[in-house]
Design a protein around this motif. Structure first.
Motif, mmCIF file in Angstrom:
data_model
loop_
_atom_site.group_PDB
_atom_site.id
_atom_site.type_symbol
_atom_site.label_atom_id
_atom_site.label_comp_id
_atom_site.label_asym_id
_atom_site.label_seq_id
_atom_site.Cartn_x
_atom_site.Cartn_y
_atom_site.Cartn_z
ATOM 1 N N TYR A 42 -3.090 0.095 -2.350
ATOM 2 C CA TYR A 42 -1.634 -0.033 -2.509
ATOM 3 C C TYR A 42 -1.146 -1.351 -1.923
ATOM 4 C CZ TYR A 42 3.327 0.930 -1.574
ATOM 5 O OH TYR A 42 4.705 0.857 -1.490
ATOM 6 N N VAL A 45 -1.881 -4.202 -4.307
ATOM 7 C CA VAL A 45 -0.975 -4.173 -5.460
ATOM 8 C C VAL A 45 0.408 -4.683 -5.069
ATOM 9 C CG1 VAL A 45 0.183 -2.672 -7.131
ATOM 10 C CG2 VAL A 45 -2.243 -2.339 -6.625
ATOM 11 N N MET A 46 0.900 -4.271 -3.903
ATOM 12 C CA MET A 46 2.217 -4.716 -3.455
ATOM 13 C C MET A 46 2.231 -6.225 -3.221
ATOM 14 S SD MET A 46 4.332 -2.192 -3.481
ATOM 15 C CE MET A 46 3.443 -1.712 -4.978
ATOM 16 N N MET A 48 0.378 -8.428 -4.748
ATOM 17 C CA MET A 48 0.349 -9.085 -6.055
ATOM 18 C C MET A 48 1.731 -9.125 -6.695
ATOM 19 S SD MET A 48 -3.189 -7.398 -7.475
ATOM 20 C CE MET A 48 -2.935 -7.986 -9.157
ATOM 21 N N ASN A 49 2.584 -8.184 -6.297
ATOM 22 C CA ASN A 49 3.942 -8.135 -6.821
ATOM 23 C C ASN A 49 4.964 -8.770 -5.874
ATOM 24 O OD1 ASN A 49 4.053 -6.338 -9.458
ATOM 25 N ND2 ASN A 49 2.549 -5.388 -8.101
ATOM 26 N N GLY A 50 4.472 -9.457 -4.836
ATOM 27 C CA GLY A 50 5.359 -10.161 -3.918
ATOM 28 C C GLY A 50 6.113 -9.276 -2.948
ATOM 29 N N ARG A 51 5.697 -8.036 -2.785
ATOM 30 C CA ARG A 51 6.374 -7.105 -1.866
ATOM 31 C C ARG A 51 5.517 -6.988 -0.604
ATOM 32 N NH1 ARG A 51 7.721 -1.939 -5.511
ATOM 33 N NH2 ARG A 51 8.846 -1.333 -3.603
ATOM 34 N N GLU A 105 -2.054 -14.635 -0.576
ATOM 35 C CA GLU A 105 -0.915 -14.635 -1.491
ATOM 36 C C GLU A 105 0.383 -14.992 -0.773
ATOM 37 O OE1 GLU A 105 -0.302 -14.164 -4.796
ATOM 38 O OE2 GLU A 105 -2.456 -14.388 -5.100
ATOM 39 N N GLU A 171 10.725 -15.779 0.740
ATOM 40 C CA GLU A 171 10.416 -16.664 -0.382
ATOM 41 C C GLU A 171 10.146 -18.071 0.133
ATOM 42 O OE1 GLU A 171 13.556 -16.537 -3.203
ATOM 43 O OE2 GLU A 171 13.345 -14.392 -3.644
#
Length: 277
Positions: A42, A45-46, A48-51, A105, A171
């Motif tokens: 998890y 995956v988070m 990879m989605n920037g979370r 990342e 960001e």
């Protein structure tokens, strides 16, 4: 004249071979291991989605679950070789690959080649640390870990990301020079500390069945309250303190002339006597 068979066995021929019983898998401890593995997946995956806050939380949840599977197995007498191997593979994903990918990342990607090298050093050191732990599990002093445990190393890396994300660095992190290089240093430190000989207290000799003074319960309540003041910061500071405690103990033992390594890197290599001194 042929004699009559003296038994049904002789009349019917040899009995068919008995099939060995299939070995099953204990479900309860492995459920905790799978849940810890899911926490690491998890987190990836988070990231990879920037979370990244959710990614850090996923790693910390995996830490809690990883600390429970072994205890559950011992309490229910369901230890197995399969469970031990499954636990190691889960640890490699949740505390080796996941933190390395998350930190790359989040910030290290901005450094180019030095960034992915730092992430790889962390990931490789996690694998080496787990392999060494599995090799030495029968001879290690259970009061100490040799090198920083991989969950604690993952907490250092992802805990720092959690703090920075909470402070508003969500960001453009890869473009902030000082933050990227600070992340680089923490990642390399956490990775290399996993493969040192510094002894880190394991807390395995603490017994929950033993009675304690009332003040201990009060201290636990105060500790929980302190953590809740600012969860990311307090957890990170806790693991920073633990992450340097091994070197402090190492220096203290050297000053006192005591052995500084709890075990050798391997039990079958004849030239490692010096690691104990």
């Amino acid at each position: 004249m042929n004699e009559a068979p003296d038994s049904a066995h002789d009349a019917d021929g040899p009995e068919p071979p008995v099939r060995p019983r299939r070995k099953g898998i204990y479900i309860l401890p492995n459920l905790f291991t799978l849940a810890a593995l899911f926490g690491g997946f998890y987190a990836i995956v988070m990231a990879m989605n920037g979370r990244f806050e959710q990614a850090a939380i996923g790693v910390f949840c995996a830490m809690v679950l990883d600390s429970l599977d072994g205890r559950v197995a011992r309490l229910t007498h369901t230890q197995s070789a399969f469970g031990a191997e499954m636990d190691s593979l889960s640890d490699m994903v949740s505390f080796g690959a996941a933190p390395a990918l998350i930190v790359y990342e989040w910030a290290l990607k901005g450094l180019g080649k030095p960034g992915w090298i730092a992430a790889f050093v962390y990931c490789a050191c996690a694998a080496l640390r787990l392999a060494r732990f599995n090799t030495n599990i029968g001879v290690v002093d259970k009061r100490y870990f040799q090198g920083l445990p991989s969950p604690a190393a993952a907490a250092l890396v992802t805990g720092f990301i959690w703090i920075m994300d909470d402070l508003g660095f969500k960001e453009g992190v890869r473009d902030i020079g000082w933050l990227v290089w600070l992340t680089f240093g923490i990642t390399v430190y956490a990775g290399l500390t996993m493969v040192t000989n510094a002894p880190f207290y394991s807390f395995k000799d603490l017994s929950l069945k033993r009675s304690v003074p009332f003040i201990v319960i009060v201290a636990i309540v105060l500790f929980i309250a302190l953590i809740n003041l600012h969860v990311p910061l307090m957890l990170f500071l806790l693991f920073v303190a633990y992450g340097v405690s091994g070197y402090v103990l190492y220096a203290y033992r050297r000053m006192k002339g005591k052995p500084v390594s709890v075990i050798a890197t391997s039990t079958d290599e004849p030239d490692e006597h010096g690691l104990h001194h």
